[in-house]
Design an enzyme around this catalytic site. Structure first.
Site, PDB file in Angstrom:
ATOM      1  N   SER A 140       0.849  -1.184   0.000  1.00  0.00           N
ATOM      2  CA  SER A 140       0.000   0.000   0.000  1.00  0.00           C
ATOM      3  C   SER A 140       0.884   1.232   0.000  1.00  0.00           C
ATOM      4  CB  SER A 140      -0.901   0.007   1.248  1.00  0.00           C
ATOM      5  OG  SER A 140      -1.495   1.272   1.437  1.00  0.00           O
TER       6      SER A 140
ATOM      7  N   ARG B  29     -24.777  -8.019 -44.944  1.00  0.00           N
ATOM      8  CA  ARG B  29     -23.696  -7.373 -44.195  1.00  0.00           C
ATOM      9  C   ARG B  29     -24.300  -6.309 -43.299  1.00  0.00           C
ATOM     10  NH1 ARG B  29     -20.238  -6.942 -47.676  1.00  0.00           N
ATOM     11  NH2 ARG B  29     -19.057  -8.695 -46.879  1.00  0.00           N
TER      12      ARG B  29
END
Length: 384
Positions: free
Chosen positions: A271, A310
């Site tokens: 930390s 498409r």
């Protein structure tokens, strides 16, 4: 791609699989393989195929410049083919990209990368399962308190919890392998999926093209997106299985529980404000991936109703989402492989917590269940 955001959640090898250089190389490989396959079947001249291969081998493309052109054109293939054609002349220039369309390039390149990415990913997943199996057996009869709804429940063999991790991850990996084996297929159909202009040799060209690119041969699937969706869902399930393991270890590592901890690695899990902390950073990577994965899969599922031959906007959204899923899965798998290979199990803490729960020490059929679960993942029992 921002490495400051991507590298913490993915591996360098997976990032490289999908980077600009890899994508351009795969697209050029498609054009060369198509020309070679067509030449082998007499659709184009061998000299033209040779010229296309030579030009592709010498072509220098600036990725940033190509990206700008692709953004303008709406697809990578248009500016890429234009640059390659400019390096050719005569019959070779006319033969380039014959019977192909932009989506053929995009889908096939993505599936080539999916195959490579899956191999990388499963190597780290195998590290996870290979490390978990002996741990599960070693602690099959280690009596521990089970927990349901985050409360003390009945005793279990500590190894049973590990075997459940193993079974979930192994099953998810098998599912992904199956979906990639069938879904990572050649896409070559031309403008409307008919494979035009092949002089009756389209099927033979497709077989040669698929073989050259290391993909399964298949009829055009450009308007059917179920294969992509299945791969995406399988990736998310694998991420979830890895995150299940991560969630449990993060809970077991809590102060006051302390039954299991990630391995100590210099520079990892600390930390910036509290030097005493030992954070489960590998678990964090997998859990973060599990938070992001469902949204990515949802986006891909929403692209399935493609319009006629498409679609517009659907399949174009799939590639980035699928790449992100592979990146997240790779980061989760590598992180949890490191955790599994060095997992610290504190048996005195397990015994203390069991005694404090006051539920006895009957672990039922835990040891036999460990072997049954490991067998599901293809892990053979230890010889007696």
């Amino acid at each position: 791609m921002s490495l400051l955001r991507t590298r913490p959640v993915a591996t360098p090898a997976m990032i490289a699989t999908f980077d600009d250089a890899a994508t351009i190389a795969a697209a050029l490989a498609f054009e060369v393989a198509l020309a070679r396959a067509q030449a082998s079947e007499g659709v184009i001249a061998v000299d033209s195929a040779d010229a296309i291969a030579a030009a592709a081998g010498h072509l220098v493309i600036d990725a940033a410049d190509l990206a700008e052109a692709a953004a303008l054109a709406g697809t990578l293939a248009i500016p890429l083919v234009a640059r390659l054609r400019a390096a050719l002349s005569g019959d070779a220039a006319a033969a380039l990209h014959r019977g192909a369309t932009s989506q053929d390039v995009a889908d096939t390149v993505l599936m080539m990368q999916v195959g490579q990415a899956t191999t990388l990913l499963l190597a780290d997943v195998t590290r996870v399962t290979a490390a978990l199996a002996p741990l599960a057996r070693r602690h099959a009869a280690t009596a521990a308190i089970g927990r349901t709804l985050l409360q003390d429940a009945q005793p279990i063999g500590f190894g049973l919890r590990i075997a459940q991790w193993h079974a979930g991850i192994a099953a998810a990996a098998s599912r992904l392998s199956r979906e990639v084996a069938t879904g990572a297929a050649l896409q070559w159909g031309g403008a409307a999926g008919t494979r035009p202009g092949q002089d009756g040799a389209a099927a033979a060209v497709a077989r040669r093209l698929a073989q050259a690119l290391g993909l399964a041969d298949a009829p055009p699937w450009h308007a059917r997106r179920d294969g992509v969706a299945a791969i995406a869902a399988s990736l998310a399930i694998l991420i979830g299985a890895l995150a299940k393991m991560a969630r449990d270890i993060a809970l077991l590592a809590q102060n006051g529980v302390g039954e299991a901890h990630e391995p100590k690695v210099a520079g990892r899990g600390g930390s910036s404000a509290m030097a005493h902390k030992r954070n489960p950073t590998g678990c964090q990577t997998a859990l973060s991936a599990a938070v992001r994965a469902p949204g990515l899969v949802a986006a891909i599922l929403s692209a399935m109703p493609a319009e006629e031959e498409r679609g517009i906007g659907g399949w174009q959204a799939e590639g980035p989402a699928l790449v992100d899923l592979f990146l997240l899965a790779a980061g989760a798998a590598e992180a949890m492989a490191t955790v599994a290979e060095g997992l610290e199990i504190d048996t005195p803490a397990i015994a203390r917590n069991l005694a404090a729960a006051g539920q006895g020490a009957d672990i039922g059929d835990s040891a036999a269940l460990v072997e049954a679960l490991l067998a599901m993942g293809g892990t053979e029992p230890c010889p007696s």
